[in-house]
Design an enzyme around this catalytic site. Structure first.
Site, PDB file in Angstrom:
ATOM      1  N   TRP A 313       0.801  -1.216   0.000  1.00  0.00           N
ATOM      2  CA  TRP A 313       0.000   0.000   0.000  1.00  0.00           C
ATOM      3  C   TRP A 313       0.840   1.274   0.000  1.00  0.00           C
ATOM      4  CZ3 TRP A 313      -1.468  -4.514   2.248  1.00  0.00           C
ATOM      5  CH2 TRP A 313      -2.751  -4.979   1.965  1.00  0.00           C
ATOM      6  N   CYS A 348      -6.959  -4.365  -1.642  1.00  0.00           N
ATOM      7  CA  CYS A 348      -8.176  -5.044  -1.209  1.00  0.00           C
ATOM      8  C   CYS A 348      -9.033  -5.560  -2.357  1.00  0.00           C
ATOM      9  CB  CYS A 348      -8.991  -4.142  -0.289  1.00  0.00           C
ATOM     10  SG  CYS A 348      -9.766  -2.716  -1.090  1.00  0.00           S
ATOM     11  N   HIS A 411     -13.347  -0.002   0.939  1.00  0.00           N
ATOM     12  CA  HIS A 411     -12.740  -1.294   1.219  1.00  0.00           C
ATOM     13  C   HIS A 411     -13.616  -2.364   0.578  1.00  0.00           C
ATOM     14  CE1 HIS A 411     -10.546  -4.533   2.935  1.00  0.00           C
ATOM     15  NE2 HIS A 411     -11.509  -4.889   3.755  1.00  0.00           N
ATOM     16  N   ASP A 434     -13.062 -11.768   4.455  1.00  0.00           N
ATOM     17  CA  ASP A 434     -12.154 -10.705   4.001  1.00  0.00           C
ATOM     18  C   ASP A 434     -10.743 -11.255   3.942  1.00  0.00           C
ATOM     19  OD1 ASP A 434     -10.856  -8.370   3.397  1.00  0.00           O
ATOM     20  OD2 ASP A 434     -11.826  -7.175   4.955  1.00  0.00           O
ATOM     21  N   TYR A 607      -6.019   4.993  -0.963  1.00  0.00           N
ATOM     22  CA  TYR A 607      -7.423   4.710  -0.687  1.00  0.00           C
ATOM     23  C   TYR A 607      -7.629   4.213   0.739  1.00  0.00           C
ATOM     24  CZ  TYR A 607      -7.126  -0.424  -0.855  1.00  0.00           C
ATOM     25  OH  TYR A 607      -6.861  -1.737  -0.578  1.00  0.00           O
TER      26      TYR A 607
END
Length: 775
Positions: A313, A348, A411, A434, A607
């Protein structure tokens, strides 16, 4: 017919251990020791197995030479026909490319095999036993091994979770057998072998192993399978659809992006089975979709067991592939299978899309779901806490450096469909899992399955990870500003319009839009009641009662005097290359003069909400007369943001203000993406299987500078295998165009998906539907 115990069939040479027998010391003194008694028992077992092995070899050799009293008339299997195509059609698995070389079945459904024998089968004299084995140590007691005696009958029936087989037809040297698998059997590769002998002898003299892989999948078409989904349209969408969308952007401007799930491609099932082998899920538990879903959420990321993809990220993808450059799951899985190493990189929406591929490949109904303004509560307080100094700058980590709560712009997780017999009635249906590695769950980076209904009601005590998911959609956001007059150095400022879980989006069943987002489905109401409603507050307080750390934070002191109204004007849509304004409307509703300090800032962000670059900051101190209004405005020009943007071109604006006379504090924030041009895809000429076709990909550069280091990725199931190409630079405000030739492989409606990237502008994507005719 019913399953028989495995002990009725003697072991063959392939079932025996092959290690050399240990030397036994016969001294009574030594043999009486407990450890040596154990070794003696093992030795005796080994000798007995060895004797059985030698005996079987002897009998088999005599049978082949015709020197026994019964072997010359024993029925032997010479060839096994699996009817792969016919069974695949009956089991809704004919779209899998592997269905031509492997038998792909759905549990609970019956399937047929045929045996070619050395002589006609006689049901009065001959016995056929079918062995189905799963995993490295198959055992009948654990459900990983089944032994069936196939006798004459009309149809096989799976009762009480047991396998069954019957001979439905025997003609000359061909025997047709119907087999019924239980609707709760394990998912993965099963092995089959067939033993034949004479009924009066009760000893197998011939064993035929089926060399082909037999894949067993979950069955959403079978009402006794926990993943049963009764609606045909939903099964087509959540199990059979191999191209879909993942939603990104912002809650004001959701942007659906095409993703090729490709669950039927040849590499997917083997890759999926390999990943399950890396999980901590025992083979005997692989028939439970609850535990399967939990295992999948762990193995998609590489955090614990060397899973499929590596998350990153920080914006530096120089030693891998940028997450936004992927077009689908297939190139990731191909790279993983070639290298045996986790693939770089994912975020994600990539984790979520890969999870869809794996779940749908296994028959588990699955969809991607995007939560806009998604909370990441790091201390289980059910709040997201942010701290600011007296200048309005955020204090990363809070006063003591330990608070790292955040709100992701969006997300993406997954919903999977199943019954939940482990929860009270009414909590089955969609379950949240997830695969993005965020927090540890039982010592591993995984999350779920958490019941959507439990999340909506705030039932945080139900398995699995429900408190974390509840916070993602319903946490309260609390801003604290440095305040020397406060007993602990900070005072809480109210947040008016920045609510967590602003919008929850997935793809609409049966809808499809290549050029827009009319196929978007807002499902927020399934996850939470209307923001601020009595039901929503009740769910929050219900969750607070079950979370110790939340008690103090939800017992806020009474608000001070607030007679000045502030409103940060939200930005709806700004195209790349346009200026934008930060605007705050202020109204003094009191009968007195008010002195106000205000700070406006704009930043580029990932994000995940992490700030990357400051774009602009403006501050001021001014006086407002009673019952007066004022507008604060700060403009940001393209040249001030173009070189500072990162993934998704997201910008966060933030305003904070203090009223001197009343100590009223206020803060508010908003974020939005800059809108990029779409990648247009046009296919020329007639498209038919095996015939050459061309597709042209184009867009207009919105920047006043050239685009360099340009690349394009494209793929389409049944049209074009994944391809990565470098292209020429694009002039300032110029037109990009690239033409690719391809040969369609499968008929029907197919999707082309492509993404363009450059150093200056990335994540330009597009898709098109191509109707391919039969040859």
């Amino acid at each position: 017919m019913t399953t028989q115990a495995a002990s009725g069939c003697s072991a063959t040479v392939d079932e025996l251990p092959c290690e050399r027998p240990a030397k036994v010391n016969s001294s009574p003194k030594i043999m009486n020791r407990p450890g040596n008694r154990t070794r003696a028992t093992a030795q005796a077992t080994y000798v007995n197995n060895l004797r059985t092995n030698f005996t079987n070899n002897f009998i088999n050799r005599r049978a082949l030479s015709g020197e026994t009293g019964f072997a010359e008339s024993c029925c032997k299997v010479e060839f096994v026909e699996l009817y792969k195509s016919e069974n695949a059609k009956r089991h809704y698995t004919d779209q899998y490319e592997l269905s031509e070389e492997s038998l792909i079945l759905r549990r609970g459904f019956k399937f047929f095999i045929a045996l070619r024998t050395n002589r006609p089968f006689d049901s009065d004299r001959d016995e056929i036993r079918i062995f189905m084995e799963f995993g490295p140590k198959p055992l009948v007691a654990k459900g990983t091994k089944a032994v069936m005696i196939a006798g004459p009958g009309e149809t096989a029936e799976s009762n009480n979770g047991r396998w069954d087989a019957v001979v439905t037809n025997a003609s000359e040297n061909d025997v047709i057998i119907e087999i019924a698998s239980p609707p709760n059997c394990q998912i993965g590769i099963w092995r089959c072998s067939i033993a034949t002998g004479l009924i009066e002898n009760k000893r197998a003299v011939s064993v035929k192993k089926v060399e082909d892989d037999i894949y067993m999948l979950l069955n959403p078409w079978h009402e006794n399978d926990l993943v049963y989904l009764s609606n045909d349209d939903e099964r087509n969408e959540y199990v059979l659809n191999d191209v879909g969308k993942v939603w990104m952007g912002s809650y004001k401007e959701p942007k659906g992006r095409r993703w090729v799930f490709g669950q039927f491609e040849d590499v997917v099932l083997p890759c999926t089975i390999l990943l399950l082998e890396l999980s901590d899920l025992p083979h005997e538990d692989r028939g439970n979709p609850i535990l399967l879903a939990r295992a999948i959420s762990a193995v998609v990321n590489d955090a614990d067991e060397g899973g499929l993809v590596i998350g990153r990220w920080d914006g530096d993808y120089s030693d891998g592939t940028s997450p936004y450059a992927w077009t689908g799951s297939l190139p990731i899985m191909e790279e993983y299978m070639r290298t045996g190493e986790p693939v770089a990189y994912a975020q994600c929406w990539v984790f979520s899309a890969l999870t869809v591929t794996i779940c749908r490949a296994l028959g588990l109904p699955c969809r991607t779901t995007t939560n806009y303004v998604s909370a990441h509560d790091t201390n289980s307080s059910l709040t997201v806490d942010k701290y600011f100094d007296y200048r309005g700058e955020e204090i990363v980590g809070g006063p003591d450096g330990s608070c790292h709560d955040s709100c992701w712009n969006f997300h993406v997780w997954n919903d999977v469909w199943m019954s939940r017999p482990d929860l009270p009635r009414g909590y089955g249906g969609w379950q949240i899992i997830d695969a993005t590695p965020q927090e540890m769950s039982e010592s591993m980076m995984r999350c779920g399955p958490a019941s959507v209904e439990a999340v909506r009601k705030g039932q945080v005590g139900f398995l699995y990870d429900t408190p974390f998911v509840f916070s993602e959609v319903n946490a309260d956001v609390c801003h604290f500003k440095e305040d020397p007059q406060s007993h602990w150095g900070f005072s809480r400022s109210r947040t008016n319009q920045y609510h967590v879980g602003r919008r929850i989006i997935t793809k609409m069943v049966g809808a499809d839009d290549d050029n827009g987002d009319s196929d978007m489905w807002d499902v927020t109401g399934f996850y939470k009641s209307a923001e601020g409603s009595r039901e929503e507050r009740m769910a929050v307080f219900n969750a607070v009662r079950g979370t110790d750390r939340a008690h103090a934070l939800y017992d806020f002191p009474a608000e001070g005097q607030e007679d000045v109204f502030f409103d940060l004007v939200e930005i709806d849509k700004i195209h790349f290359g346009q200026p934008f304004d930060l605007t705050v409307n202020i109204e003094n509703r009191s009968n007195e003069v008010r002195n106000i300090d205000a700070v406006l800032t704009s930043d580029s962000i990932f994000y995940t909400g992490v700030t990357v670059h400051r774009l602009k900051r403006a501050e001021g101190h001014f006086q407002m007369e009673p019952h007066s209004s004022q507008i604060l405005r700060c403009q940001v020009l393209p040249e001030e943001y173009e070189s500072k943007l990162v993934d998704h071109s997201l910008i966060k604006i933030h305003a904070i203000a203090t009223v001197s006379q009343t100590r009223q504090t206020w803060s508010e924030e908003d974020d939005f993406p800059l809108i990029k041009p779409p990648l247009d895809i046009k296919v020329d000429g007639r498209t038919a299987v095996g015939e050459p076709c061309t597709a042209t990909f184009s867009f207009t550069n919105p920047l006043n500078r050239p685009l360099t280091n340009c690349t394009i990725r494209l793929e389409g199931p049944g049209l074009q295998y994944p391809k990565f190409l470098k292209t020429s630079d694009v002039d300032p405000n110029g037109e990009f165009s690239y033409t690719e030739s391809f040969h369609p492989r499968r008929p029907g409606d197919r999707k082309f998906v492509a993404t363009f990237s450059s150093d200056q502008l990335a994540d330009i994507s597009g898709s098109a539907t191509v109707t391919v005719e039969s040859p």
